[in-house]
Structure formats: C-alpha cells, structure tokens
Design a protein around this motif. Structure first.
Motif: not given
Length: 236
Positions: A82-87, A100-104, A116-120, A150-154
């Motif tokens: 889970n810390f990959d993103v903030p890192i 990012s997965k839509v659940e976020v 604002a950061m142009n995430c999808v 993250f192509p692994e997806g999880t």
C-alpha cells in the motif's frame, strides 16, 4: 501503536488542511506550460506523501533518477504494498499521476487531489469503462503529464511479481511516450506484514533505463510487457 494513530491523524488532517489549495490549483492559467503547472499542483501532495512515509520511520533510497527523460513518461512499476503510491509521489522528483482502481474514489478528500493530479480511475469490472479509462490515460500522456501504472493489478505483498495485465501497456503503445521500468523493493515490510500497525523498513526504488518506442511502427504490447517485467525483476 502511537505512531499508527498519528499516521491516520496526519493522513486526513493534512488533506483537510490542503482543501483550499485544490481550489487554487484548479484556477491555474491553462496556458501555463504543463511541466510548470504540474510542479505547482504536486507540491502539497508530495509533502503529504513523503511525510506519511517518514512517520513510519522507513528509509527510502532512490537509485537512477537521472535516467528519467524530460517530458511525459509512463512509469511501469511492480506493486509490493500500500505504501508504493506515497513512496513514488513523495520521493520521485518528477510529478506523477496514477492509473488507479475506481474504488479509491470513495476515500474522503483523496479523490479530489487525485483528479487535480491528473490521475485516471479505472473500473476493471466494466470492460467498456476500462477501455475509456485507458484512452483517457493516453490523452493525459499526450498532453504532457506523466503517469504510473502497476500492471500486476494488485499487491504482491512480497518480492515475487504477479503476471502483468495486458491492457495497461496500451498507454505506452498508443501514446508512444518513453516507458520507464521501476523496481520497488521492500515496501511490503512497512504494512503488509502487520495487520494493526506500521513497521519501519528500508525500501529501494530503482529507476531502470527508459525504453523508447518507435514513433512510426506498431509495438507489440505483450512483448513490451515481457521486456519491462524482466527489467523490473533484475533488481528484486
């Protein structure tokens, strides 16, 4: 435990504190160069993300950042925890958005900054919507913004890597921006080993040599995925 409690207080407290800034960045002059605009937009998210990691007591080492090309790139990374993103937000100098997965979107305040950061956001359960999200990501890249997938997806929750999903590499094959493989090693030790708290860990982020795609030739996404995965695996 006190460190964990402080982490959650900071997580939401800083986001609430920064809400007025979102209104300001959304009003930035659209004629401003994309690179300059992204630096301004990502200033507070970078501070937030870096502090979230630092609160855990973890040490982050980034190797090979000088290899990152100027302009938009697609970072393709393994996904340990889970810390990959903030890192990646906090410790890479280049501003990045995420696929990012839509659940976020359900996490309070987070989705506002991600927009604002142009995430999808991508809904993997709906193929039509997923394809639309990939097209949106291609547009972001062509506009000059850099993205991470993250192509692994999880999360792998360890040093092994899961199979790469095919769809994500279309971002590269259709936009033709440089692909930068990223290896994250050790991030799973921060959270995935414990159900109730965070642990300090030493994490290495290795930037691999960029892959430049031919502008006037079709690129096989499957073969590209195998190449990228092999490069990432070398540093695990």
């Amino acid at each position: 435990m006190l460190r964990t409690i402080w982490w959650f207080i900071y997580f939401f407290g800083y986001l609430i504190y920064s809400l007025p800034t979102i209104k300001k960045v959304n009003k930035l002059d659209p004629s401003m160069p994309v690179e300059k605009r992204d630096i301004i937009i990502h200033e507070k998210p970078k501070t937030w993300a870096k502090n979230l990691v630092n609160i855990t007591g973890s040490e982050i080492k980034v190797i090979g950042e000088e290899k990152i090309p100027k302009g938009p790139v697609l970072f393709v990374s393994n996904h340990q925890g889970n810390f990959d993103v903030p890192i990646l937000i906090g410790f890479l100098k280049k501003p990045v958005g995420f696929i990012s997965k839509v659940e976020v979107q359900k996490i309070p305040f987070v989705s506002k900054w991600m927009v604002a950061m142009n995430c999808v956001f991508i809904d993997r359960r709906d193929r039509r919507k997923a394809i639309q999200s990939i097209r949106e990501g291609v547009s972001r890249l062509k506009e000059g913004h850099s993205l991470v997938i993250f192509p692994e997806g999880t999360r792998s929750k360890g040093n092994s890597m899961g199979e790469f999903k095919k769809g994500g590499l279309r971002l590269a094959t259709e936009s033709k921006v440089p692909v930068v493989p990223v290896t994250i090693s050790g991030s799973y030790k921060i959270m995935e080993r414990s159900k109730v708290s965070f642990k300090a860990a030493r994490v290495t982020v290795t930037i691999n040599d960029p892959i430049y795609l031919p502008k006037d030739e079709k690129v096989d996404g499957t073969e590209l995925g195998k190449l990228v995965q092999a490069k990432i695996q070398e540093h695990l």
